[in-house]
Scaffold this active site. Structure first.
Site, PDB file in Angstrom:
ATOM      1  N   HIS A  93     129.640  11.177  82.370  1.00  0.00           N
ATOM      2  CA  HIS A  93     130.221  10.294  83.376  1.00  0.00           C
ATOM      3  C   HIS A  93     130.173  11.052  84.694  1.00  0.00           C
ATOM      4  O   HIS A  93     130.569  12.217  84.755  1.00  0.00           O
ATOM      5  CB  HIS A  93     131.665   9.953  82.989  1.00  0.00           C
ATOM      6  CG  HIS A  93     132.230   8.798  83.759  1.00  0.00           C
ATOM      7  ND1 HIS A  93     132.437   8.847  85.118  1.00  0.00           N
ATOM      8  CD2 HIS A  93     132.614   7.563  83.350  1.00  0.00           C
ATOM      9  CE1 HIS A  93     132.937   7.680  85.509  1.00  0.00           C
ATOM     10  NE2 HIS A  93     133.046   6.889  84.467  1.00  0.00           N
ATOM     11  N   ARG A 123     132.994   3.761  92.060  1.00  0.00           N
ATOM     12  CA  ARG A 123     131.632   3.665  92.611  1.00  0.00           C
ATOM     13  C   ARG A 123     131.239   2.204  92.742  1.00  0.00           C
ATOM     14  O   ARG A 123     130.600   1.813  93.713  1.00  0.00           O
ATOM     15  CB  ARG A 123     130.635   4.405  91.716  1.00  0.00           C
ATOM     16  CG  ARG A 123     130.761   5.916  91.813  1.00  0.00           C
ATOM     17  CD  ARG A 123     129.695   6.610  90.977  1.00  0.00           C
ATOM     18  NE  ARG A 123     129.888   6.395  89.561  1.00  0.00           N
ATOM     19  CZ  ARG A 123     129.018   5.803  88.742  1.00  0.00           C
ATOM     20  NH1 ARG A 123     127.857   5.408  89.188  1.00  0.00           N
ATOM     21  NH2 ARG A 123     129.289   5.625  87.472  1.00  0.00           N
TER      22      ARG A 123
END
Ligand SMILES: Cc1cc2nc3c(=O)[nH]c(=O)nc-3n(C[C@H](O)[C@H](O)[C@H](O)COP(=O)(O)OP(=O)(O)OC[C@H]3O[C@@H](n4cnc5c(N)ncnc54)[C@H](O)[C@@H]3O)c2cc1C
Length: 581
Positions: A237, A259
């Site tokens: 991640h 994001r």
């Protein structure tokens, strides 16, 4: 030497997969006995509870199962088992409705009452349904209430040690456990066993999964000769929190939605770099972003703790605080201001796409053994989309419950192989006979070997170095004993057992990574950067026989869609629209 216990359906793990299996099995076969065993405290262990971002399901206007499926296949770089991926996408909407209408979860909604779909990276539609940024707590709390309302037996703090075959070797007979609280060994005989221990790549220096996960399920499967696929596919991640070496918060994840919502990644000098690597910028898939971050870190443009920064403040601090309350508080606990400042991040070991080979009804090749959730291989191929993890565990957990109910009604109990049982007890007791050693030092070396040489950027030389290091670590572990001779609540013993599982499965990961001489999704070989021909894609299968691991390549079956084709009308390669009259 050990106690004996009987049930009909035995579920290993109480995450999304285990709890959904128990719920469905209890409904489908109310006359059968069901037991759920977990290494931790029920409802408090595993990663489903830690799910932040949300759950992918194609149920919003404009979305479709076909679109979700194509995103899953493209994200998985054409390696997923398409029968499994289709089942995931087709069943996810039904599971979300079940969670809301039958289990009692409540996900965030728009003002008009429709579900809110969050943007997650690598997806063509904002389909990730959620409860703020703490979705897993909602799911596990409500699921637990429903499961425990029924007559399900709970085996808390029961560590599964080994899958025990039937005396004729043709099927599974049950599982050997140790009750961690008093050290009693317990054999639980069962007609059907579900492996739902959640894998969890906790052998990397930075990692996100819960501390109770150490690949035990996959290590047990390997020992019984059960095939594992895609083991080289470890997902990193991009945004693990980096808060120094003195806090266990380092490595924990800051959710993908940051994001997705428009967060920027910056190098140590404050430069936004993602557009140098991918036109989607920070919304590219996890593999692409993690690789770009690793490359930037290698250049040395890093933050004080050796990572990079995430910035959200340009979206408006008040809005960030509103949308990402949990993340803002987590960062504040570590001295960072997510809403208004910069937070240090590093890619972090998050998810294992690989796992036990199984079919879309969760059957493994070993009769009586079923598998669901992160222990199962094939759904995600080379890369898991954010939001497809909890969908995977709950969709296939439910299917496993239904399938096991039918199997257990048709197949009676089996006598366990007593020789294997005794050998497995002796195996677990191995460190008690040895002089105490330094397990922390061994763990640190495991972290280093996996992070440096089997991590985001890989080469043949590095993978061979790691394989040799893992062999040495295994040998040294087998010569290392424990400080205290007691079996009751001896956490050092469990640390030892964790390390053994982690090293065994790490060897399978390194071997599969060495065998795959191309780069797909999460697996990137600097010496074989080309993805290879999609139409002749193969996946790796690792198997253990006579104590040695072997890897094979098998062709991907494009049972739904072939590379170059699409199921979406109007896209290149799509089938012509159906004729209308
Ligand atoms: C921080 C974090 C955030 C995430 N966010 C998302 C997200 O937003 N969306 C998404 O889709 N996915 C997310 N994921 C991934 C998702 O959590 C997992 O894919 C999914 O929950 C796995 O479910 P599971 O049931 O397979 O395993 P888990 O929920 O991890 O449960 C595993 C169970 O097995 C037990 N166990 C382990 N070893 C043994 C043993 N030897 N004996 C007995 N029991 C054992 C554990 O104690 C636990 O009860 C996230 C993961 C993490 C770590």
């Amino acid at each position: 030497m050990f106690q004996r216990h009987e049930t009909d359906i035995l579920i290993l793990g109480s995450g999304g997969a285990g709890l959904f299996a128990a719920l469905h099995a209890a409904r489908a076969a109310p006359s059968l006995r069901i037991a759920v065993a977990a290494k931790g405290l029920l409802g408090k262990c595993g990663c489903t509870r830690m799910v932040q971002g949300g759950y992918n399901a194609a149920m919003l206007p404009g979305d479709s199962v076909e679109r979700h499926f194509m995103d899953t296949i493209a994200g998985g770089k054409w390696l997923p088992n398409q029968a499994l991926a289709w089942r995931l996408c087709a069943t996810a909407p039904e599971r979300v409705r079940e969670l809301e209408n039958e289990v009692g979860c409540f996900f965030d909604r728009e003002a008009d009452g429709t579900l809110h779909g969050k943007a997650f990276a690598g997806q063509s539609f904002d389909r990730t349904v959620h409860k703020g940024d703490l979705t897993g707590i909602e799911i596990v709390n409500r699921l637990m209430e429903q499961v425990w309302a029924g007559p399900v037996e709970r085996l808390e703090e029961h560590r599964a040690l080994a899958l025990i075959p039937a005396v004729d070797g043709a099927a599974l007979a049950g599982v050997l456990f140790v009750d961690m609280r008093d050290g009693t060994f317990r054999f639980v005989g069962a007609r059907a066993v579900l492996l739902a221990t959640g894998a969890g790549p906790t052998m990397y220096r930075y990692h996100t999964p819960s501390g109770d996960k150490s690949m035990d399920g996959l290590a047990m499967a390997l020992r019984r000769g059960v095939a594992l696929r895609d083991m080289e596919m470890v997902q990193f991640h991009p945004t693990g929190l980096l808060a120094g070496t003195d806090t266990r918060m380092t490595g924990t994840v800051l959710e993908e939605g940051l994001r997705g919502a428009g967060g920027y990644l910056l190098d140590g000098a404050g430069r936004r770099f993602m557009l140098d690597y991918d036109p989607r910028g920070e919304r590219a898939t996890r593999d692409v972003v993690s690789r770009a971050m690793a490359a930037e870190m290698r250049k040395g443009n890093t933050t004080p703790n050796g990572g990079l920064h995430i910035q959200m403040s340009h979206l408006g601090p008040a809005e960030v605080r509103r949308q990402f309350k949990g993340m803002v508080e987590r960062c504040a606990d570590c001295g960072f201001d997510l809403a208004g400042g910069l937070v240090e991040v590093v890619p972090t070991g998050h998810y294992l796409m690989g796992g036990v080979v199984c079919d879309a009804d969760t059957r493994s090749e070993l009769a009586g053994l079923f598998v669901a959730g992160e222990d199962a291989g094939g759904v995600h191929g080379a890369n898991r989309l954010g939001g497809n993890g909890v969908a995977n565990s709950t969709v296939f957990g439910g299917i496993a419950g239904d399938t096991m109910a039918v199997w257990a009604a048709d197949n009676g109990p089996r006598e366990p192989d007593e020789t294997v049982l005794e050998a497995e007890v002796a195996r677990a007791l191995h460190p008690f006979a040895l002089a105490a050693g330094d397990l922390n030092a061994l763990r640190e070396r495991l972290y280093d070997a996996m992070w440096e040489d089997v991590g985001i950027l890989r080469t043949a030389a590095g993978l061979r170095r790691a394989t040799a290091a893992l062999e040495n670590l295994e040998r040294e572990l087998l010569e290392t004993g424990l400080q205290e001779p007691r079996r009751a609540f001896n956490l050092t013993w469990h640390d030892w057992l964790n390390l053994r599982s982690l090293i065994e499965v790490s060897r399978a990961i390194a071997l599969a990574a060495l065998a795959r001489e191309n780069s797909r999704g999460a697996h990137y070989r600097e010496d074989f950067a080309d993805p290879g021909d999609l139409a002749t894609s193969t996946f790796t299968v690792v198997r253990q026989a006579d104590g040695a691991l072997a890897v094979a390549h098998e062709p991907v079956a494009f049972s739904v869609v072939r590379p170059g084709e699409s199921l979406i009308e109007g896209e290149a390669g799509a089938p012509p629209p159906a004729a209308t009259d």
